[in-house]
Structure formats: structure tokens, C-alpha cells
Motif scaffolding. Sequence first.
Motif, PDB file in Angstrom:
ATOM      1  N   MET A  89       0.843  -1.206   0.000  1.00  0.00           N
ATOM      2  CA  MET A  89       0.000   0.000   0.000  1.00  0.00           C
ATOM      3  C   MET A  89       0.874   1.249   0.000  1.00  0.00           C
ATOM      4  N   ASP A  90       0.566   2.196  -0.903  1.00  0.00           N
ATOM      5  CA  ASP A  90       1.205   3.509  -0.868  1.00  0.00           C
ATOM      6  C   ASP A  90       0.410   4.349   0.124  1.00  0.00           C
ATOM      7  N   ILE A  91       0.882   4.406   1.374  1.00  0.00           N
ATOM      8  CA  ILE A  91       0.100   5.021   2.434  1.00  0.00           C
ATOM      9  C   ILE A  91      -0.039   6.531   2.235  1.00  0.00           C
ATOM     10  N   THR A  92       0.980   7.175   1.648  1.00  0.00           N
ATOM     11  CA  THR A  92       0.875   8.616   1.376  1.00  0.00           C
ATOM     12  C   THR A  92      -0.251   8.892   0.383  1.00  0.00           C
ATOM     13  N   LYS A  93      -0.305   8.091  -0.678  1.00  0.00           N
ATOM     14  CA  LYS A  93      -1.364   8.243  -1.685  1.00  0.00           C
ATOM     15  C   LYS A  93      -2.724   7.935  -1.077  1.00  0.00           C
ATOM     16  N   GLU A  94      -2.772   6.928  -0.236  1.00  0.00           N
ATOM     17  CA  GLU A  94      -4.031   6.538   0.402  1.00  0.00           C
ATOM     18  C   GLU A  94      -4.585   7.673   1.261  1.00  0.00           C
ATOM     19  N   ILE A  95      -3.726   8.272   2.079  1.00  0.00           N
ATOM     20  CA  ILE A  95      -4.182   9.357   2.952  1.00  0.00           C
ATOM     21  C   ILE A  95      -4.604  10.569   2.128  1.00  0.00           C
ATOM     22  N   ASN A  96      -3.875  10.863   1.064  1.00  0.00           N
ATOM     23  CA  ASN A  96      -4.211  12.020   0.225  1.00  0.00           C
ATOM     24  C   ASN A  96      -5.534  11.844  -0.513  1.00  0.00           C
ATOM     25  N   SER A  97      -6.026  10.617  -0.603  1.00  0.00           N
ATOM     26  CA  SER A  97      -7.307  10.383  -1.285  1.00  0.00           C
ATOM     27  C   SER A  97      -8.483  10.963  -0.498  1.00  0.00           C
ATOM     28  N   TYR A  98      -8.242  11.372   0.745  1.00  0.00           N
ATOM     29  CA  TYR A  98      -9.298  11.934   1.578  1.00  0.00           C
ATOM     30  C   TYR A  98      -9.423  13.442   1.391  1.00  0.00           C
ATOM     31  N   TYR A  99      -8.865  13.986   0.330  1.00  0.00           N
ATOM     32  CA  TYR A  99      -8.801  15.435   0.116  1.00  0.00           C
ATOM     33  C   TYR A  99     -10.144  16.128   0.375  1.00  0.00           C
ATOM     34  N   ARG A 100     -10.090  17.209   1.171  1.00  0.00           N
ATOM     35  CA  ARG A 100     -11.278  18.008   1.468  1.00  0.00           C
ATOM     36  C   ARG A 100     -10.888  19.476   1.429  1.00  0.00           C
ATOM     37  N   GLU A 101     -11.700  20.311   0.813  1.00  0.00           N
ATOM     38  CA  GLU A 101     -11.326  21.705   0.582  1.00  0.00           C
ATOM     39  C   GLU A 101     -11.622  22.619   1.769  1.00  0.00           C
ATOM     40  N   ASP A 102     -12.668  22.345   2.529  1.00  0.00           N
ATOM     41  CA  ASP A 102     -13.063  23.303   3.569  1.00  0.00           C
ATOM     42  C   ASP A 102     -12.102  23.248   4.759  1.00  0.00           C
ATOM     43  N   TYR A 103     -12.094  24.346   5.527  1.00  0.00           N
ATOM     44  CA  TYR A 103     -11.212  24.485   6.690  1.00  0.00           C
ATOM     45  C   TYR A 103     -12.078  24.616   7.928  1.00  0.00           C
ATOM     46  N   GLN A 104     -12.245  23.499   8.651  1.00  0.00           N
ATOM     47  CA  GLN A 104     -13.071  23.502   9.861  1.00  0.00           C
ATOM     48  C   GLN A 104     -12.611  22.358  10.765  1.00  0.00           C
ATOM     49  N   ARG A 105     -13.015  22.449  12.031  1.00  0.00           N
ATOM     50  CA  ARG A 105     -12.583  21.462  13.019  1.00  0.00           C
ATOM     51  C   ARG A 105     -13.720  20.558  13.493  1.00  0.00           C
ATOM     52  N   ASP A 106     -14.939  20.799  13.045  1.00  0.00           N
ATOM     53  CA  ASP A 106     -16.088  20.078  13.585  1.00  0.00           C
ATOM     54  C   ASP A 106     -15.949  18.575  13.421  1.00  0.00           C
ATOM     55  N   ASN A 107     -15.614  18.139  12.220  1.00  0.00           N
ATOM     56  CA  ASN A 107     -15.505  16.700  11.955  1.00  0.00           C
ATOM     57  C   ASN A 107     -14.434  16.052  12.828  1.00  0.00           C
ATOM     58  N   PHE A 108     -13.290  16.712  12.916  1.00  0.00           N
ATOM     59  CA  PHE A 108     -12.168  16.152  13.671  1.00  0.00           C
ATOM     60  C   PHE A 108     -12.518  16.069  15.153  1.00  0.00           C
ATOM     61  N   ASP A 109     -13.147  17.106  15.680  1.00  0.00           N
ATOM     62  CA  ASP A 109     -13.519  17.100  17.094  1.00  0.00           C
ATOM     63  C   ASP A 109     -14.523  15.980  17.393  1.00  0.00           C
TER      64      ASP A 109
END
Length: 406
Positions: free
Chosen positions: A1-21
Motif C-alpha cells: 500500500m502507498d500510504i501517502t497516496k491513500e491518505i491524500n485520497s481523503y482530500y477536502r477543501e473546507d477548513y473547519q474542526r467540527d468533523n475532527f472534534d
Amino acid sequence: MDITKEINSYYREDYQRDNFDKFLKKIKFSFDIPSVHIAGTNGKGSTNYYLSSILKAGGYKVGSFISPYFYKVNEMIKVNGNDIVDDDIIAIYDEYKSLFAKFELSPFEIETFIAFSYFVKSKCDVCVIECGMGGEFDATNIFKPILSIITTISLEHTDILGRTVSEIAAHKGGIIYNEMPVLLGGIKDEALDTLAEIAHEKQAPIYRVGEIADFEYLDKGIKFNYDIYKDVTILSDAYYSVVDACIALEASKIIEHKFPVKLEDILLGLSQVEIPVRLETIISHPQVVVDGSHNVEGINALVDAFEKKFPNQRTHVVFACFRDKNITLMLPKIGLVADEVILTTFDHPRARTREDYFLFADDYSFEEDHLFLIKRLMENYPDDIILITGSLAFASLVKKELINHE
């Protein structure tokens, strides 16, 4: 698995903390390793490298989170200077990937969580954590630091952080916590006023970095004096790295009651740090220098450092940057140390193309193939300096390409 490519596939444009929290609350995650938190426009990464190395030399197990990475995500997450290995990233990723998707986390949020989880699993004594962008709503801002550091503040990411220096300072000041010390680097004017007000409200003691004395260039690196520290040496040829080293020195003094380090170990720690693409010579003849300066403040610092290290030397600048950078100010400034500035592009979704430089077509030439351009300059001007700059991603890419070619 190319883990860098895998993580980058989650690309999201908005800047917010709600989901992470919500994600962190769901898994009941907390981070309580004593840690230093670093925000700022420039100098965050270098300060992290220097302070982490000082603490490591003092005998502590040190976790470091540094962004962005050059080639792969492993470079962001280090324990005692060693990158996390793929197996450790994948183990944490596989455990939580369904929740990463459910809560629609961004790549940086995933990287941050993996880093913090790894530091906990590694039983680090202390961590040095660099913000990704801003501070208040940054994914890294989920712990109470033993020291907050804000290196510099200038206009950047204005569509997200604010249109004025004061607004940006307020975002970065979000890492200042009640009654915990804050160390300020080259902060001036309205940014300083904003941060002082935040610190006052939170009863957070403020520390400032002092003056550098008696610096001189060595065959490789710089020697200087700072406060009680004499004959300090660093391997970087960039004068602005001296400033970052001094921030790390000051930080080590502030936290010495918790993490004492002997003077000789402090000096040793600084002397061992090699920071990539900071006025770094990657080929000696012809001399090819790469520098990751990527905003107005960074280019100003680069020009100052370049003039100190390479006064009155013929120089050809190869410049490529992202579309959101203020080239109206960056290009004339870098031209002060150049006999010519040639624009180019590189393979990155944010990179400026020929069309993005159309307003500057009358003043600067453009070459589509940056590697062809650099090789041509190397062949035609063997006695001159070729400076590659404009973007950390571009400078890192060129370093990789040329070293592989050599």
C-alpha cells in the motif's frame, strides 16, 4: 500500500474542526504528553528541528510533528529524528480508516491523529508539534502546551485566516493557553499588539527572542553568539536559520525546569541538525542552491541570507510557485539577487502554469520544462550560481530530480 497516496485520497477543501472534534470525541482520544506547540508564517519547521535536536541531545525521547512533507507522509512524524515506518502508519490507519471515512477527515487531520497516536504508543517524554496552518482551528490544537511559540506573522492564506495581519495573528494566537508561557519570534506592530492582548487575557507570560551577535560563515554553516551561548554552530548557510536556532535556544531555557539540558548538549544538538532546502547547496559545480521560500516574508528572508552568503555573485533564479502566492511582490524582490529570473512550472495541482504568469510575460521569460531549463543553465553557466526557489514543493522536487540525475 502507498500510504501517502491513500491518505491524500481523503482530500477536502473546507477548513473547519467540527468533523475532527467529533471523531476525537467518538474514540475518546486525548493527548497529554508534555509538548511545545509552534505556529507562525515562516520558521516553524526549522525551529522544530532545532528544539527537537536539543531535547534529544539532553537524553529525552522526543516526538516531532513537522509539515509539510517533501516526498512521503513518513517525514512528518519522527521520534528522536527517525521517520515513522510504513508499518506503524498502516497499523494506526487500518484501525481507524472506517471512522476516517465516516467523519470525512482531511489528510492533515489523519496525519495529525496518526502522529499523536504514534507518540503515545512510543511513550515519548516530550513532543514538539508544528501547526499546519493558523493555530486556533488547526488540527494540532488539541492539547495544552508547556510552551507556545509563534515565530513570525505576515499575510498568508488570507482567504481562510483573515485579510489583515491582526486577524491572522488572532488565529495563530489560538495556541496560547491560560497561564502557560508564549515565546514570540520576529513579531511586530499590530500582530504584536494582538498577541500581547491575547496573552494578557489568558495571563500567559510573554518571552521574546533577543539579538544575535558576532555571526560568521564557516566552510559549511554559521557560527554565532546568542545571550549566554557562545560559539554556537549550525550546519545551515541561511542566516534566517540562525534566528530559528535562537528561538529554539530561548525555548530550551523556558522549559528547562521540566526538561533540563546541559549547555554542551544544547550546543551539540544544534550543531547536528541538517534542514533540507534552506539555502542548501545540492551540487557544487556549477553551484546549484535550493531554497523553499514560498511567500513574501520568506523571499525577503532568502534575499537577505543570499546577499550575506553570496555577495556580488552572478546568479540565475529558476522560480516556480503556487497560484495563491503574491508574485507581484515576490518576483521583484528575488530579482534583487539575480542576473535573470526565469519562470517555470512543475507537476502539482496548485502550481502556476504559463497562463497564470500572463501578467508578467513581458518582464520574465518562461520555460515549461523546469528540469531542461536547469540543466541548460548548469551547462551554459558553470561558474555562476543557480538558485531554485518559489515553493517548498518545487525546491524539494528539484533536489530529488538532480540528485537522482547526478
